[in-house]
Design a protein around this motif. Structure first.
Motif, PDB file in Angstrom:
ATOM      1  N   GLN A  95       0.807  -1.158  -0.009  1.00 48.12           N
ATOM      2  CA  GLN A  95       0.104   0.233  -0.049  1.00 48.12           C
ATOM      3  C   GLN A  95       0.791   1.389   0.172  1.00 48.12           C
ATOM      4  OE1 GLN A  95      -3.258   0.019  -0.380  1.00 48.12           O
ATOM      5  NE2 GLN A  95      -3.113   2.284  -0.569  1.00 48.12           N
ATOM      6  N   SER A  96       1.985   1.193   0.565  1.00 48.01           N
ATOM      7  CA  SER A  96       3.017   2.483   0.735  1.00 48.01           C
ATOM      8  C   SER A  96       3.506   2.627  -0.420  1.00 48.01           C
ATOM      9  CB  SER A  96       3.936   2.285   1.786  1.00 48.01           C
ATOM     10  OG  SER A  96       4.903   1.272   1.646  1.00 48.01           O
ATOM     11  N   VAL A  97       3.856   1.610  -1.182  1.00 45.57           N
ATOM     12  CA  VAL A  97       4.465   1.699  -2.679  1.00 45.57           C
ATOM     13  C   VAL A  97       3.278   2.105  -3.471  1.00 45.57           C
ATOM     14  CG1 VAL A  97       5.777   0.497  -4.413  1.00 45.57           C
ATOM     15  CG2 VAL A  97       6.324  -0.161  -2.162  1.00 45.57           C
ATOM     16  N   ARG A  98       2.270   1.606  -3.465  1.00 44.06           N
ATOM     17  CA  ARG A  98       0.984   2.056  -4.057  1.00 44.06           C
ATOM     18  C   ARG A  98       0.883   3.505  -4.089  1.00 44.06           C
ATOM     19  NH1 ARG A  98      -4.147  -1.294  -3.702  1.00 44.06           N
ATOM     20  NH2 ARG A  98      -2.611  -2.816  -4.644  1.00 44.06           N
ATOM     21  N   ARG A  99       0.694   4.014  -3.057  1.00 43.58           N
ATOM     22  CA  ARG A  99       0.882   5.468  -2.660  1.00 43.58           C
ATOM     23  C   ARG A  99       1.794   6.490  -3.382  1.00 43.58           C
ATOM     24  NH1 ARG A  99      -0.660   4.776   2.252  1.00 43.58           N
ATOM     25  NH2 ARG A  99       1.504   5.021   2.943  1.00 43.58           N
ATOM     26  N   PHE A 100       3.050   5.883  -3.146  1.00 42.84           N
ATOM     27  CA  PHE A 100       4.221   6.568  -3.519  1.00 42.84           C
ATOM     28  C   PHE A 100       4.179   6.329  -5.095  1.00 42.84           C
ATOM     29  CE2 PHE A 100       8.307   5.667  -5.659  1.00 42.84           C
ATOM     30  CZ  PHE A 100       9.053   7.010  -5.483  1.00 42.84           C
ATOM     31  N   ALA A 101       3.768   5.387  -5.810  1.00 41.70           N
ATOM     32  CA  ALA A 101       3.631   5.342  -7.305  1.00 41.70           C
ATOM     33  C   ALA A 101       2.306   6.381  -7.777  1.00 41.70           C
ATOM     34  CB  ALA A 101       3.375   3.924  -7.892  1.00 41.70           C
ATOM     35  N   GLN A 102       1.458   6.234  -7.199  1.00 51.02           N
ATOM     36  CA  GLN A 102       0.358   7.284  -7.674  1.00 51.02           C
ATOM     37  C   GLN A 102       0.567   8.746  -7.425  1.00 51.02           C
ATOM     38  OE1 GLN A 102      -2.851   5.357  -5.743  1.00 51.02           O
ATOM     39  NE2 GLN A 102      -3.239   3.902  -7.142  1.00 51.02           N
ATOM     40  N   GLU A 103       1.138   9.068  -6.299  1.00 54.78           N
ATOM     41  CA  GLU A 103       1.383  10.340  -5.821  1.00 54.78           C
ATOM     42  C   GLU A 103       2.695  11.032  -6.844  1.00 54.78           C
ATOM     43  OE1 GLU A 103       1.271  10.748  -1.747  1.00 54.78           O
ATOM     44  OE2 GLU A 103      -0.898   9.948  -1.405  1.00 54.78           O
ATOM     45  N   LYS A 104       3.742  10.385  -6.836  1.00 55.01           N
ATOM     46  CA  LYS A 104       4.978  10.697  -6.977  1.00 55.01           C
ATOM     47  C   LYS A 104       5.521  10.255  -8.649  1.00 55.01           C
ATOM     48  CE  LYS A 104       5.710  12.735  -3.079  1.00 55.01           C
ATOM     49  NZ  LYS A 104       5.597  14.210  -3.138  1.00 55.01           N
TER      50      LYS A 104
END
Length: 418
Positions: free
Chosen positions: A54-63
């Motif tokens: 989930q943390s990598v998904r958030r990083f991928a989508q936001e950054k």
């Protein structure tokens, strides 16, 4: 004297003993199978793994997502994004903690690469290429070599590339022409490598070259610092897709490599290369899964907005069936990649077979799904305004790199025939 009651009692006792030993043996067989991994299929994700994903998904989508098209078009990968991945601990995932890595768990690496590839396959390719370059040191290096190189690679401070392919030696590794002659003090390397990812930005290369042992030519592996005199980096290849990371020719002219930079013994290079690919092929598979998932997500969103004949096209059964087939194929590929990562992480037999299966099946699925995604979008799916065109171009490369899918089928067949 009536012997019948006694005989009956003896038969009952024998029956109980037979049943006891029978079921005990069955239980032992089951334990043996589980120990060997033949039926052990529990690779479900832990809460920690789910939180990490989930943390990598958030990083991928936001950054990452907003930069994906720019990275592909410009052909340059931004250093600031690389530094962000370092801060997230993504670059260090493939390496053990004693080398400042994230633990060396392949399944965790797959979770991260899937999320990155779903929005920007170029970004996912960066740590994947880094791991490919470092894996010869992991599988064939001495402890001294590992301590010297892996911590800097795990931190992202040092970049590394995998120099195996040549103009005349792709799938046929044994036909390579690069030579490494030992002059009594150093190995002198001469030859040309082709399609070497990261070559222009790498600090170190794992180079494969032919040496002579017992009057026979064998492949050996070497760690070569790129600033060594005699190394020339050729032009960047003008690729159809995955333009955000470079691939170059590399020329070696009388490059001196000290013997302490040899990986393993002379002649171990082919074995090291094959062990490397066995462990890294699932990552190509998971890149394909992520890329395919991104294409499907884009197609679904489009069909829910696009109207024809008074309805959104998502209401048409023919298109619904296409999307259902795409989703089934992606999930089958995902589970096969997870299984291969689990087998390799556990050190079980069959890692080479499962790795080849995962790479071959997932990348074939990716090519089909991205093709269907373009079809679902119709004319606009072929235009660069939508990411489906980029997904489609990138999917083709995954069927070729780290052994073509024809070679994967050869690997699988060889494993089956053993």
């Amino acid at each position: 004297m009536n012997w019948f009651p006694l005989l009956k009692t003896v038969l009952i006792i024998l029956n109980v003993l037979i049943r006891y030993f029978y079921y005990k043996e069955i239980l032992n067989i089951k334990k043996f199978i589980l120990k060997k991994g033949g039926m052990k299929l529990d690779y479900s994700l832990s809460e920690e793994q789910k939180m990490f994903r989930q943390s990598v998904r958030r990083f991928a989508q936001e950054k990452v997502a907003s930069l994906a098209e720019e990275i592909e078009e410009s052909g340059n990968y931004p250093d600031e994004l690389l530094q962000m991945m370092n801060q997230q601990g993504i670059m260090g995932l493939p390496y053990e903690t004693k080398y400042n890595g994230g633990g060396g768990n392949l399944l965790m690496m797959c979770l991260a690469m899937e999320e990155l590839a779903s929005v920007c396959a170029n970004t996912a390719m960066v740590p994947t290429t880094q791991e490919l370059g470092a894996m010869p040191i992991v599988v064939g290096g001495s402890e001294e070599q590992k301590q010297k190189y892996l911590p800097k690679i795990a931190s992202g401070e040092s970049r590394i590339s995998f120099a195996l392919t040549e103009p005349e030696a792709g799938s046929d590794v044994a036909s390579m022409r690069t030579k490494a002659h030992f002059d009594g003090r150093n190995y002198i390397v001469n030859g040309v490598k082709r399609f070497i990812s990261y070559a222009d930005v790498a600090d170190v290369m794992c180079v494969f070259a032919k040496t002579k042992t017992l009057n026979e030519e064998n492949v050996s592996a070497f760690i070569v610092d790129k600033n060594t005199p005699g190394i020339t980096i050729g032009k960047k290849e003008n690729k159809m897709g995955f333009r955000g990371f470079s691939s170059c020719e590399v020329y070696f002219e009388n490059v001196m490599v000290p013997p302490e930079n040899r990986l393993g013994e002379e002649g171990d290079g082919f074995k090291i290369a094959m062990k490397t690919l066995d462990k890294t092929r699932p990552l190509v598979g998971i890149l394909a899964v992520g890329l395919a998932q991104g294409a499907l997500d884009t197609a679904i969103a489009f069909t829910k907005e696009r109207k024809q004949f008074g309805h959104t096209i998502s209401q048409f059964q023919g298109l619904q069936w296409m999307m259902a087939d795409m989703a089934m194929q992606i999930e089958a590929a995902r589970q096969l990649v997870y299984k291969s990562a689990y087998v390799i992480d556990q050190g079980e037999l069959g890692g080479a077979k499962y790795g080849a299966m995962a790479k071959c099946f997932a990348t074939d699925v990716c090519m089909k799904v991205t093709t269907d995604a373009v079809q679902l979008l119709g004319g606009v799916g072929y235009m660069r305004e939508f990411p489906t065109e980029r997904y489609f171009r990138q999917a083709k490369l995954l069927q070729i790199v780290e052994g073509t899918n024809q070679i994967q089928r050869v690997v699988i067949a060889n494993q089956l025939l053993k």
